[in-house]
Design a protein around this motif. Structure first.
Motif, PDB file in Angstrom:
ATOM      1  N   ARG A  74      -2.536  17.671   1.692  1.00 35.24           N
ATOM      2  CA  ARG A  74      -1.221  17.037   1.687  1.00 35.24           C
ATOM      3  C   ARG A  74      -1.109  16.116   2.896  1.00 35.24           C
ATOM      4  O   ARG A  74      -1.309  16.550   4.035  1.00 35.24           O
ATOM      5  N   LEU A  75      -0.797  14.836   2.618  1.00 34.95           N
ATOM      6  CA  LEU A  75      -0.596  13.859   3.687  1.00 34.95           C
ATOM      7  C   LEU A  75       0.889  13.572   3.784  1.00 34.95           C
ATOM      8  O   LEU A  75       1.502  13.078   2.831  1.00 34.95           O
ATOM      9  N   ASP A  76       1.483  13.879   4.929  1.00 33.84           N
ATOM     10  CA  ASP A  76       2.896  13.568   5.174  1.00 33.84           C
ATOM     11  C   ASP A  76       3.013  12.064   5.443  1.00 33.84           C
ATOM     12  O   ASP A  76       2.418  11.549   6.387  1.00 33.84           O
ATOM     13  N   LEU A  77       3.764  11.357   4.615  1.00 31.14           N
ATOM     14  CA  LEU A  77       3.828   9.904   4.720  1.00 31.14           C
ATOM     15  C   LEU A  77       4.675   9.433   5.897  1.00 31.14           C
ATOM     16  O   LEU A  77       4.593   8.264   6.286  1.00 31.14           O
ATOM     17  N   GLU A  78       5.483  10.298   6.460  1.00 29.66           N
ATOM     18  CA  GLU A  78       6.286   9.914   7.633  1.00 29.66           C
ATOM     19  C   GLU A  78       5.541  10.164   8.929  1.00 29.66           C
ATOM     20  O   GLU A  78       5.542   9.329   9.834  1.00 29.66           O
ATOM     21  N   THR A  79       4.878  11.327   9.041  1.00 26.07           N
ATOM     22  CA  THR A  79       4.199  11.678  10.289  1.00 26.07           C
ATOM     23  C   THR A  79       2.704  11.397  10.259  1.00 26.07           C
ATOM     24  O   THR A  79       2.043  11.473  11.298  1.00 26.07           O
ATOM     25  N   ALA A  80       2.163  11.107   9.055  1.00 27.58           N
ATOM     26  CA  ALA A  80       0.727  10.895   8.844  1.00 27.58           C
ATOM     27  C   ALA A  80      -0.085  12.161   9.106  1.00 27.58           C
ATOM     28  O   ALA A  80      -1.307  12.110   9.278  1.00 27.58           O
ATOM     29  N   GLU A  81       0.587  13.325   9.111  1.00 27.30           N
ATOM     30  CA  GLU A  81      -0.123  14.590   9.291  1.00 27.30           C
ATOM     31  C   GLU A  81      -0.877  14.936   8.000  1.00 27.30           C
ATOM     32  O   GLU A  81      -0.325  14.902   6.906  1.00 27.30           O
ATOM     33  N   ASP A 118       0.831  -1.198   0.000  1.00 28.73           N
ATOM     34  CA  ASP A 118       0.000   0.000   0.000  1.00 28.73           C
ATOM     35  C   ASP A 118       0.869   1.254   0.000  1.00 28.73           C
ATOM     36  O   ASP A 118       1.889   1.327   0.702  1.00 28.73           O
ATOM     37  N   ALA A 119       0.426   2.259  -0.768  1.00 22.09           N
ATOM     38  CA  ALA A 119       1.177   3.519  -0.829  1.00 22.09           C
ATOM     39  C   ALA A 119       1.044   4.308   0.467  1.00 22.09           C
ATOM     40  O   ALA A 119       1.912   5.128   0.793  1.00 22.09           O
ATOM     41  N   PHE A 120      -0.037   4.055   1.209  1.00 24.75           N
ATOM     42  CA  PHE A 120      -0.285   4.732   2.485  1.00 24.75           C
ATOM     43  C   PHE A 120      -1.327   3.918   3.232  1.00 24.75           C
ATOM     44  O   PHE A 120      -1.885   2.940   2.696  1.00 24.75           O
ATOM     45  N   ASP A 121      -1.616   4.300   4.457  1.00 26.97           N
ATOM     46  CA  ASP A 121      -2.613   3.598   5.273  1.00 26.97           C
ATOM     47  C   ASP A 121      -4.004   4.085   4.859  1.00 26.97           C
ATOM     48  O   ASP A 121      -4.439   5.182   5.234  1.00 26.97           O
ATOM     49  N   HIS A 122      -4.699   3.278   4.044  1.00 24.54           N
ATOM     50  CA  HIS A 122      -5.994   3.684   3.523  1.00 24.54           C
ATOM     51  C   HIS A 122      -7.027   3.891   4.639  1.00 24.54           C
ATOM     52  O   HIS A 122      -7.830   4.834   4.589  1.00 24.54           O
ATOM     53  N   THR A 123      -7.002   3.017   5.642  1.00 24.42           N
ATOM     54  CA  THR A 123      -7.967   3.112   6.745  1.00 24.42           C
ATOM     55  C   THR A 123      -7.754   4.383   7.552  1.00 24.42           C
ATOM     56  O   THR A 123      -8.712   5.095   7.901  1.00 24.42           O
TER      57      THR A 123
END
Length: 758
Positions: free
Chosen positions: A110-117, A64-69
């Motif tokens: 914008r979703l920061d992929l490291e912090t999930a912000e 997954d490219a990111f946490d979809h949930t």
């Protein structure tokens, strides 16, 4: 007239349209975008679930490219309502190594992929689809009041890069004729990105100023304006054949505002900007800009080197010919030309011996050093150029189908060509930035697409996705058939695709529909599962109960130059209509279930022109036609297109092409459809044909959609239903379901790509 066609037949046909087929063909559409040299991402749709996936080619991993949930929960908090993680309401998605950027709820996030912000992007410049971001990410260029501006991401300050632009002489814009402003208003997508190119070091940007002061004016009438009141005239500049075209001049601006004008005479801006056509690019070193310039008559082409610091130019390679000199047979694709600056060479596409080959030229002198491809292989596209090798797309390598594309490689030292994937499928290919990896979508008309990741030697690394036609088959769908017949000359092989009706029974007979697009700039009948221009409509018409054929007659691209040149100065042949007639007769002779006494023809734009030409010239073959937005008279169509394919203005030749000058003796059922706000093929084309038909006391049908533009966006569901009803009533000889209504049709991705990506 017999019984009424069931509503279920129309419902299934509607589900076969491109925008509705996802639930019937899971995994059919997959677009791969590279993040960096080794990682790419894509969205895969199947069984109502959409997943965004990242692939690491080097590590052979996928996830997954990111946490979809988690993102669904965050978006639910913003929207104040539940959000399904399997169907995230996001669009305009872009992915970098560190962030996901997307649109949702009419805002940009914008979703920061490291912090999930997750944070909203608030900006005072146009939407990111309307800007050109510099390679280093610092600058965003956009147009404002006909000048080119830039914003510094560091201090958010905006500054003009050019000055003095006005409506008639704008910077970084398309000419009026290609503006499609009515469509942009309908889509509510804002301005197009500037027609400009950043230098590799992000210090300079190349663009043009266009002078339209000598261009004639055309007019459209908005009969039903918003708010009511009087009809409103929309005027815009539009060059007809033989008339002056917009004139362009290149400029190079740096981020401090210093502007260098490129020397030399102005150039014709033939419909679209050379930036949009991909005819100009920066060398990776940033030391030069290279530009492919065509003469107005298309009988010559040259490669021009521009010094961005001084504006000086020199011609590197020039080629002339007795007919059109193409640097790619496909009019909308960029030229197949690459400058190997460090090697002092140019790879130059040419058909000088009748084949589509690559030649090497000396970068300093322009001298030709010979061909680097030979045999029957046709060069289609250069994917990547490395230090010692060039990866490219070629067709005709398998020998079975001259249109089937595959991956090949040229060794730059010994000039040898190797075909890396040797099978009889068609391969759509894209390259990683460093050319070490390739994504391959392989298919045939009968074989659904499979996406593979391949290495530089063509070896399959692993599968990214696979489409499944099982549900289609359950609904009575038959796989299309690739067909080969002879042209009207009895010698030349031509190719097409045949679609059988839903629940096909060889003991029955079925009427035939020719879904035509005559080129000569694209193929109508590709050897892939996607089938070419307008193919979703083809499958839908077959679902109504027709045998539907698509054919590439002589004069269309993808073969040798002689085959393509059949249309040069001969657009009156409408993509080889005589070849279509011969093909239908041959197919019917071996397939008794094809009722060749009931043959219809439909087409849009040039296809509308060809469909009308068919019933006027070949009434013994075609008994029903639906012609949508047809350019029935090239004397009043766009100068660049008409002159490129029919040659410079010649009264006798242009009259032969014109449907308006045909003998008006109509023995078929003809439905003419046109948009009242079509700024590409103006409604004048159809209305003048209507006038001629009325004067000749002929019976026909006409539908004007007052506020529709060329693609009928916003009204396509209505136009499609009227086409289906006409074919069902007059060709199938049944009544259409009277209360059935199609749902809205969204703009296809390729249309948005044309408007915003160039």
């Amino acid at each position: 007239m017999s019984d009424t066609l069931p509503r279920a037949t129309y419902a299934f046909a509607e589900r076969m349209l491109d925008h509705n087929r996802a639930d019937l063909v899971p995994g059919e559409r997959l677009v791969v975008t590279w993040i960096d040299a080794t990682r790419c991402w894509y969205r895969f749709d199947a069984d109502g679930v959409s997943r965004y996936t990242v692939v690491d080619a080097e590590r052979r991993t996928r996830g997954d490219a990111f946490d979809h949930t988690d993102l669904a929960k965050r978006l639910a908090g913003v929207a104040g309502r539940p959000v399904d993680a399997d169907r995230l309401p996001i669009s305009e998605v872009s992915l970098s190594p560190s962030a996901l950027t997307f649109d949702a709820f009419e805002r940009t996030w914008r979703l920061d992929l490291e912090t999930a912000e997750l944070r909203e992007i608030l900006d005072d410049v146009p939407h990111r689809r309307s800007v050109r971001t510099s390679p280093d990410g610092r600058w965003r260029a956009f147009t404002h009041e006909h000048d080119l501006w830039a914003q510094d991401a560091a201090d958010r300050r905006r500054r003009p890069l050019t000055r003095g632009g006005v409506d008639v002489t704008p910077f970084a814009e398309e000419p009026d004729a290609a503006g499609e402003r009515h469509l942009l208003d309908l889509l509510r997508l804002g301005p197009r990105p500037p027609r400009a190119l950043w230098s590799p070091d992000s210090r300079r940007i190349l663009t043009h100023r266009i002078d339209q002061s000598g261009v004639g004016t055309s007019h459209l009438l908005d009969w039903a304006p918003d708010g009511g009141g009087r009809s409103r005239v929309r005027s815009y500049r539009y060059s007809l054949p033989g008339e002056p075209m917009p004139q362009g001049r290149w400029v190079v601006a740096d981020v401090t505002g210093h502007v260098v004008e490129v020397e030399g005479p102005t150039f014709d801006v033939a419909y679209l900007s050379p930036v949009t056509w991909g005819e100009i690019w920066w060398d990776p070193s940033g030391e030069a800009v290279y530009w492919v310039r065509h003469a107005r008559d298309r009988l010559s082409a040259e490669l021009v080197e521009i010094d961005p610091r001084t504006g000086r130019t020199r011609t590197v390679v020039r080629e002339c010919g007795p007919t059109r000199v193409d640097l790619n047979q496909y009019f909308y694709d960029p030229p197949v030309v690459v400058v190997l600056r460090e090697r002092g060479e140019v790879l130059w596409f040419s058909q000088r011996d009748g084949k589509s080959r690559l030649y090497l030229h000396d970068l300093r002198t322009g001298e030709c050093r010979g061909a680097v491809t030979d045999g029957d292989v046709q060069v289609r596209q250069i994917l990547h150029v490395g230090d010692a090798a060039v990866h490219l797309v070629v067709s005709g390598a398998s020998g079975a189908d001259p249109y089937a594309r595959t991956l090949a490689r040229i060794d730059l030292d010994d000039h040898s060509l190797s075909v890396l994937v040797d099978d009889e499928q068609d391969h759509r290919l894209s390259s990683s930035p460093d050319g070490r990896w390739f994504v391959d979508c392989r298919s045939t008309p009968a074989t659904p697409p499979t996406w593979l990741l391949r290495d530089a030697d063509g070896h399959a690394v692993f599968e990214l996705g696979r489409a499944d036609t099982g549900r289609l088959v359950e609904h009575g769908w038959s796989a299309p058939e690739r067909v080969r017949v002879l042209a009207a000359d009895g010698i030349t092989p031509i190719y097409g695709v045949l679609h059988r009706p839903k629940d096909f029974d060889p003991a029955l007979t079925y009427p035939v529909v020719d879904h035509i697009y005559p080129g000569p700039q694209v193929n109508r009948a590709e050897p892939s599962f996607y089938g070419g221009y307008g193919d979703g409509e083809t499958a839908a018409m077959a679902a109504l109960g027709f045998v539907v054929v698509t054919i590439d007659g002589r004069g269309t691209p993808g073969r040798d130059k002689g085959f393509h040149d059949h249309s040069y100065g001969n657009l009156a042949s409408a993509g080889g209509l005589h070849d279509h007639v011969a093909a239908i007769r041959q197919l019917g002779a071996t397939r008794p279930w094809m009722d060749v006494t009931r043959v219809g023809i439909v087409g849009h734009s040039a296809g509308g022109f060809a469909a009308t030409k068919a019933v006027l010239r070949y009434p013994e073959t075609f008994s029903v036609a639906v012609a949508e937005a047809g350019n029935h008279d090239n004397r009043i169509y766009n100068a660049s297109w008409a002159e490129a394919f029919d040659g410079p203005v010649d009264p006798e030749r242009y009259s032969a092409t014109s449907n308006i000058d045909e003998e008006m003796e109509l023995h078929a059922r003809l439905l003419l459809i046109h948009g009242g706000m079509d700024d590409n093929v103006m409604p004048d084309h159809t209305l003048r044909l209507v006038d001629r038909l009325i004067t000749a006391d002929q019976d026909f049908d006409v539908l004007v959609v007052p506020r529709a533009e060329h693609s009928f966006h916003g009204y396509q569901h209505y136009v499609l239903r009227k086409r289906w009803d006409y074919l069902v009533r007059h060709l199938l000889r049944r009544e259409p379901p009277s209360t059935y209504r199609l749902g809205p049709v969204p703009p296809p991705p390729r249309l948005l790509g044309h408007l915003f990506d160039g």
